[in-house]
Structures are given as C-alpha cells and as structure tokens.
Scaffold this motif. Sequence first.
Motif, PDB file in Angstrom:
ATOM      1  N   GLN A  90       0.834  -1.207   0.000  1.00 18.56           N
ATOM      2  CA  GLN A  90       0.000   0.000   0.000  1.00 18.56           C
ATOM      3  C   GLN A  90       0.868   1.256   0.000  1.00 18.56           C
ATOM      4  N   LEU A  91       1.902   1.283   0.826  1.00 19.18           N
ATOM      5  CA  LEU A  91       2.773   2.459   0.906  1.00 19.18           C
ATOM      6  C   LEU A  91       3.549   2.667  -0.398  1.00 19.18           C
ATOM      7  N   ARG A  92       4.031   1.598  -0.992  1.00 17.02           N
ATOM      8  CA  ARG A  92       4.770   1.713  -2.255  1.00 17.02           C
ATOM      9  C   ARG A  92       3.877   2.325  -3.326  1.00 17.02           C
ATOM     10  N   VAL A 124       6.928   6.633   8.129  1.00 19.60           N
ATOM     11  CA  VAL A 124       5.992   5.997   9.048  1.00 19.60           C
ATOM     12  C   VAL A 124       6.808   5.392  10.180  1.00 19.60           C
ATOM     13  N   THR A 125       6.148   5.038  11.272  1.00 18.97           N
ATOM     14  CA  THR A 125       6.878   4.380  12.350  1.00 18.97           C
ATOM     15  C   THR A 125       7.116   2.920  11.968  1.00 18.97           C
ATOM     16  N   LEU A 126       8.161   2.363  12.500  1.00 18.64           N
ATOM     17  CA  LEU A 126       8.467   0.956  12.264  1.00 18.64           C
ATOM     18  C   LEU A 126       7.323   0.081  12.766  1.00 18.64           C
ATOM     19  N   HIS A 176       2.832  -3.516  11.959  1.00 25.37           N
ATOM     20  CA  HIS A 176       1.627  -3.966  12.662  1.00 25.37           C
ATOM     21  C   HIS A 176       0.323  -3.248  12.328  1.00 25.37           C
ATOM     22  N   PHE A 177       0.372  -2.113  11.634  1.00 29.75           N
ATOM     23  CA  PHE A 177      -0.840  -1.309  11.469  1.00 29.75           C
ATOM     24  C   PHE A 177      -1.949  -2.081  10.775  1.00 29.75           C
ATOM     25  N   THR A 178      -3.122  -2.066  11.400  1.00 31.11           N
ATOM     26  CA  THR A 178      -4.344  -2.606  10.817  1.00 31.11           C
ATOM     27  C   THR A 178      -5.361  -1.474  10.862  1.00 31.11           C
ATOM     28  N   SER A 179      -5.875  -1.091   9.726  1.00 32.23           N
ATOM     29  CA  SER A 179      -6.785   0.041   9.659  1.00 32.23           C
ATOM     30  C   SER A 179      -8.147  -0.297  10.255  1.00 32.23           C
ATOM     31  N   VAL A 220      -1.602   3.282   6.209  1.00 36.75           N
ATOM     32  CA  VAL A 220      -0.695   3.517   7.331  1.00 36.75           C
ATOM     33  C   VAL A 220      -0.506   5.022   7.502  1.00 36.75           C
ATOM     34  N   PRO A 221      -0.735   5.554   8.706  1.00 36.14           N
ATOM     35  CA  PRO A 221      -0.580   6.996   8.911  1.00 36.14           C
ATOM     36  C   PRO A 221       0.890   7.410   8.946  1.00 36.14           C
ATOM     37  N   PRO A 222       1.186   8.636   8.503  1.00 36.94           N
ATOM     38  CA  PRO A 222       2.564   9.135   8.571  1.00 36.94           C
ATOM     39  C   PRO A 222       3.038   9.220  10.021  1.00 36.94           C
TER      40      PRO A 222
END
Length: 141
Positions: free
Chosen positions: A8-10, A55-57, A62-65, A72-74
Amino acid sequence: MFRENLTQLRKLHNLSQEELAEKVGVSRQTLSKWETGESVPDIEKCDLLAQIFDVTLDNLVHFTSPIPGLGVPPRGKHVFGLVTMDKNGRIQIPIPAQNLFRLKPGDRLLVLGDESQGLALMRESDIFKRLLQPFLPQNGK
C-alpha cells in the motif's frame, strides 16, 4: 500486516517495485517476495523502509486500519478508530488517544471545525502556548 502495508505504501508513493528496491538496496525479486509474504526483510531494511515512507516501524509492521481503505498513517499521525456520538452529542475518546495525549477527566478541549476538513480537538492549555509561541524567546534567546 507487513506485506499489505508495504504494498500500500509503495503504491501510495507511486513507486514501482524496481524503484523501491533500488532505494532499499535489494533486487526487485526480493522486494516482490516481501510483498507476497514469501520472506521478510531484516530489521535494518524494515527501518529503512519506515524512513523512506515516513511511518513508524511499528505501524509499518503492525498497522491494521479500523476503516477499510485507510492506509498507514505518517509518523506522528494516529488512527484511533471510530467513535459514536450519543443522543446528547457526547463521544468517548479512545483510551489509546487519552493515554498518548495525557487526557484526563476534567480536561477542557476546544472543538475546532473546518467545513472542508472536519473537526479537531485541542487541549485548552495548548491553545495559549500556540498563541504565545511567536512572543516567546526562541532557542533560549
């Protein structure tokens, strides 16, 4: 969650697998394996990816929306989930948000609104700090 967050980030940053692989110092095939879940990067590569995407490591891994489609939030931004307003107009601020911002019963919060962006809350004591900031000495001067 790592592989979904990485993909998603890419895409959000409009990077091809090849472009991101070059930034991280790996082959496109290696990056592809990370995105398919066939393998995972070492901690240094994860840290580099988090820096590249700002973003944080922890969120990268681990982020699940709580809201479908929300990415993933900045770094420094948070998604605490959804709240429901009761019939009296009250909402319950999620405990993780209360903890992070050290909110406690009795704290006064200013409700700000922007018709194009929505609502925001700000602690009363922080308002005065922001208002006075231009008049305070900078860097101990």
